[in-house]
Motif scaffolding. Structure first.
Motif, PDB file in Angstrom:
ATOM      1  N   HIS A 103       0.734  -1.146   0.025  1.00  0.00           N
ATOM      2  CA  HIS A 103      -0.181  -0.343  -0.114  1.00  0.00           C
ATOM      3  C   HIS A 103       0.565   0.871  -0.405  1.00  0.00           C
ATOM      4  N   MET A 104       2.056   1.399  -0.105  1.00  0.00           N
ATOM      5  CA  MET A 104       2.671   2.597  -0.296  1.00  0.00           C
ATOM      6  C   MET A 104       2.852   2.438   1.256  1.00  0.00           C
ATOM      7  N   GLY A 105       2.754   2.139   1.779  1.00  0.00           N
ATOM      8  CA  GLY A 105       3.003   2.279   3.383  1.00  0.00           C
ATOM      9  C   GLY A 105       2.406   3.531   3.093  1.00  0.00           C
ATOM     10  N   MET A 106       1.136   3.232   3.126  1.00  0.00           N
ATOM     11  CA  MET A 106      -0.110   4.640   3.597  1.00  0.00           C
ATOM     12  C   MET A 106      -0.321   3.792   5.645  1.00  0.00           C
ATOM     13  N   PRO A 107      -0.393   5.537   6.278  1.00  0.00           N
ATOM     14  CA  PRO A 107      -0.977   6.568   5.080  1.00  0.00           C
ATOM     15  C   PRO A 107       1.022   7.190   5.448  1.00  0.00           C
ATOM     16  N   GLU A 108       1.763   6.831   6.709  1.00  0.00           N
ATOM     17  CA  GLU A 108       3.401   7.272   5.927  1.00  0.00           C
ATOM     18  C   GLU A 108       3.735   7.046   4.788  1.00  0.00           C
ATOM     19  N   TYR A 109       3.626   7.455   3.730  1.00  0.00           N
ATOM     20  CA  TYR A 109       4.109   7.310   2.422  1.00  0.00           C
ATOM     21  C   TYR A 109       5.341   7.459   2.481  1.00  0.00           C
ATOM     22  N   THR A 110       5.584   9.187   3.026  1.00  0.00           N
ATOM     23  CA  THR A 110       6.803   9.889   2.740  1.00  0.00           C
ATOM     24  C   THR A 110       8.387   9.043   3.646  1.00  0.00           C
ATOM     25  N   LEU A 120       6.200  -1.899  -7.421  1.00  0.00           N
ATOM     26  CA  LEU A 120       5.507  -2.524  -8.386  1.00  0.00           C
ATOM     27  C   LEU A 120       3.730  -2.642  -8.209  1.00  0.00           C
ATOM     28  N   PHE A 121       3.083  -3.247  -9.460  1.00  0.00           N
ATOM     29  CA  PHE A 121       1.608  -3.091  -9.349  1.00  0.00           C
ATOM     30  C   PHE A 121       1.720  -4.190  -8.403  1.00  0.00           C
ATOM     31  N   GLY A 122       0.318  -3.786  -7.341  1.00  0.00           N
ATOM     32  CA  GLY A 122      -0.467  -4.434  -6.863  1.00  0.00           C
ATOM     33  C   GLY A 122      -2.389  -4.181  -6.000  1.00  0.00           C
ATOM     34  N   SER A 123      -3.056  -5.012  -6.492  1.00  0.00           N
ATOM     35  CA  SER A 123      -4.127  -5.018  -6.701  1.00  0.00           C
ATOM     36  C   SER A 123      -5.308  -4.901  -4.905  1.00  0.00           C
ATOM     37  N   THR A 171       1.318  -1.003  -4.815  1.00  0.00           N
ATOM     38  CA  THR A 171       0.943  -0.105  -5.073  1.00  0.00           C
ATOM     39  C   THR A 171      -0.403   0.242  -4.170  1.00  0.00           C
ATOM     40  N   THR A 172      -0.441  -0.887  -4.617  1.00  0.00           N
ATOM     41  CA  THR A 172      -2.028  -1.539  -3.750  1.00  0.00           C
ATOM     42  C   THR A 172      -2.848  -0.633  -2.952  1.00  0.00           C
ATOM     43  N   MET A 173      -4.216  -0.074  -4.297  1.00  0.00           N
ATOM     44  CA  MET A 173      -5.177   0.699  -3.933  1.00  0.00           C
ATOM     45  C   MET A 173      -4.671   2.051  -3.037  1.00  0.00           C
ATOM     46  N   ALA A 174      -3.434   2.691  -3.711  1.00  0.00           N
ATOM     47  CA  ALA A 174      -2.721   3.871  -3.678  1.00  0.00           C
ATOM     48  C   ALA A 174      -3.256   4.741  -4.929  1.00  0.00           C
ATOM     49  N   PHE A 175      -3.492   5.829  -4.691  1.00  0.00           N
ATOM     50  CA  PHE A 175      -4.047   6.614  -6.021  1.00  0.00           C
ATOM     51  C   PHE A 175      -5.406   6.326  -5.789  1.00  0.00           C
ATOM     52  N   THR A 176      -6.262   5.793  -5.598  1.00  0.00           N
ATOM     53  CA  THR A 176      -7.325   5.336  -6.007  1.00  0.00           C
ATOM     54  C   THR A 176      -7.751   6.156  -5.850  1.00  0.00           C
ATOM     55  N   ASP A 177      -9.140   6.922  -6.026  1.00  0.00           N
ATOM     56  CA  ASP A 177     -10.226   8.007  -5.731  1.00  0.00           C
ATOM     57  C   ASP A 177     -10.673   7.120  -4.084  1.00  0.00           C
ATOM     58  N   PHE A 178     -10.438   6.054  -3.858  1.00  0.00           N
ATOM     59  CA  PHE A 178     -11.128   5.621  -2.784  1.00  0.00           C
ATOM     60  C   PHE A 178     -10.079   5.870  -1.383  1.00  0.00           C
ATOM     61  N   TRP A 196       7.552   4.377 -17.040  1.00  0.00           N
ATOM     62  CA  TRP A 196       6.750   4.141 -15.492  1.00  0.00           C
ATOM     63  C   TRP A 196       5.787   2.955 -15.211  1.00  0.00           C
ATOM     64  N   ILE A 197       4.309   2.825 -16.047  1.00  0.00           N
ATOM     65  CA  ILE A 197       3.643   2.168 -16.588  1.00  0.00           C
ATOM     66  C   ILE A 197       4.308   0.892 -16.682  1.00  0.00           C
ATOM     67  N   ARG A 198       5.177   0.771 -17.621  1.00  0.00           N
ATOM     68  CA  ARG A 198       5.145  -0.542 -17.959  1.00  0.00           C
ATOM     69  C   ARG A 198       6.486  -1.268 -16.777  1.00  0.00           C
ATOM     70  N   ALA A 199       6.726  -0.364 -16.425  1.00  0.00           N
ATOM     71  CA  ALA A 199       7.877  -0.599 -15.135  1.00  0.00           C
ATOM     72  C   ALA A 199       6.993  -1.404 -13.849  1.00  0.00           C
ATOM     73  N   VAL A 200       5.988  -0.703 -13.411  1.00  0.00           N
ATOM     74  CA  VAL A 200       5.322  -0.924 -12.513  1.00  0.00           C
ATOM     75  C   VAL A 200       4.592  -1.914 -12.751  1.00  0.00           C
ATOM     76  N   VAL A 201       3.707  -2.241 -13.670  1.00  0.00           N
ATOM     77  CA  VAL A 201       2.414  -2.858 -14.034  1.00  0.00           C
ATOM     78  C   VAL A 201       3.045  -4.339 -14.764  1.00  0.00           C
ATOM     79  N   HIS A 202       4.491  -4.316 -14.884  1.00  0.00           N
ATOM     80  CA  HIS A 202       4.407  -5.478 -15.618  1.00  0.00           C
ATOM     81  C   HIS A 202       6.363  -5.952 -15.214  1.00  0.00           C
ATOM     82  N   ASP A 203       6.735  -4.381 -15.314  1.00  0.00           N
ATOM     83  CA  ASP A 203       8.799  -5.258 -15.620  1.00  0.00           C
ATOM     84  C   ASP A 203       8.966  -5.499 -14.157  1.00  0.00           C
ATOM     85  N   ASN A 204       8.483  -4.345 -13.270  1.00  0.00           N
ATOM     86  CA  ASN A 204       9.575  -5.079 -11.592  1.00  0.00           C
ATOM     87  C   ASN A 204       8.691  -6.125 -11.070  1.00  0.00           C
TER      88      ASN A 204
END
Length: 298
Positions: A197-204, A250-253, A220-227, A278-286
């Motif tokens: 979850h990108m460490g939310m809420p302690e992102y920094t 890395l992408f996580g859902s 990236t799990t749930m991070a950046f979504t409207d929710f 960046w999208i390619r790296a995060v969504v697939h390659d990493n």
């Protein structure tokens, strides 16, 4: 949106970008009785989080597996985690069996601070585990617990990563936050950790740990979504740091336990992505590199 529309939208996301598919490092498959308990928790999570949390993909195991394949997810995980002693070894046995019958799921294992943990973690690695899961909030333990010191050492020596839910979102736990994780990394500097979850809420603060430790990654799990942005927004001043760490994000859902469609998790990335690479790296390659999936893989 129908499920067929859902599938078409997800596939359009990666085909339009000429990706070979998606690698999702944060999906949940568990024994049915455990998954049912998790879903009951989310059904009653309103008082805890202040928001309703409907499970979008409340299907049986086979249907969920086939849906990920229909989305074009080339590799995914079975994020299992115990909430009490004498549970992790049993979950690991289930994880081994699940990976054997679902080969596109990376063999996932877990642990708990208890005597013998390093032994069964070693056994799981020998059995082929590619990724581990640690849930500090649900397990209610410190990652710096002395009973885990040999576990971290074993994982560090093997070079096997752990997805660790250690941020204080959606609700803080007694041991959540960057401090205990920093204590672990001070003793095991080569440890590979994927901060969920990108460490939310302690992102920094967790991005800081990635600055200081080469083995620290973030999903990236749930991070950046409207929710999530409605209550736990990612700091705008940290957006440039996403580019700096493009090969360690890395992408996580969190599939299936998400209160929105799978495409929303992908669309959210386009709002913060510095460029298409960046999208390619995060969504697939990493994720492919982490889980050992080559371009010629299934």
């Amino acid at each position: 949106m129908t499920e067929a529309d859902d599938v078409a939208a997800v596939r359009a996301f990666w085909t339009q970008r000429e990706l070979p598919g998606i690698v999702d490092v944060h999906t949940h498959f568990m024994p049915k009785n455990v998954m049912d308990k998790v879903w009951r928790y989310f059904d009653s999570a309103g008082p805890l989080t202040g928001r309703e949390w409907p499970i979008t993909y409340r299907h049986d195991e086979d249907t969920r597996t086939e849906l990920l394949r229909a989305f074009g997810v080339r590799r995914f995980t079975a994020m299992i985690y115990p909430h009490k002693p004498d549970m992790a070894r049993w979950l690991n046995a289930w994880g081994t069996q699940f990976a054997a019958r679902v080969p596109d799921c990376a063999h996932t294992a877990t642990f708990y601070p208890e005597p013998g943990a390093a032994e069964y973690v070693g056994e799981a690695i020998e059995a082929g585990a590619r990724i581990f899961k640690s849930h500090i909030q649900v397990g209610d333990y410190s990652p710096a617990d002395p009973l885990l010191d040999d576990v971290w050492g074993t994982l560090s020596d093997a070079g096997v990563a752990t997805v660790i839910h250690c941020g204080s979102g959606p609700a803080p736990g007694r041991y959540t936050g960057p401090g205990p994780v920093a204590d672990v990394l001070a003793r095991h500097s080569r440890l590979r950790l994927v901060v969920a979850h990108m460490g939310m809420p302690e992102y920094t603060e967790f991005l800081d740990l990635a600055d200081w430790h080469a083995g620290v990654m973030l999903d990236t799990t749930m991070a950046f979504t409207d929710f999530v942005e409605a209550d736990i927004p990612f700091p705008r001043e940290d957006l440039p740091r996403l580019a700096e760490h493009r090969y360690r994000i890395l992408f996580g859902s969190d599939f299936p336990n998400i209160p929105y469609g799978y495409r929303e998790a992908l669309d959210a990335l386009t709002r913060v992505a510095p460029d298409d690479e960046w999208i390619r790296a995060v969504v697939h390659d990493n994720g492919a590199a982490l889980l050992g999936l080559g371009d010629d893989g299934p």
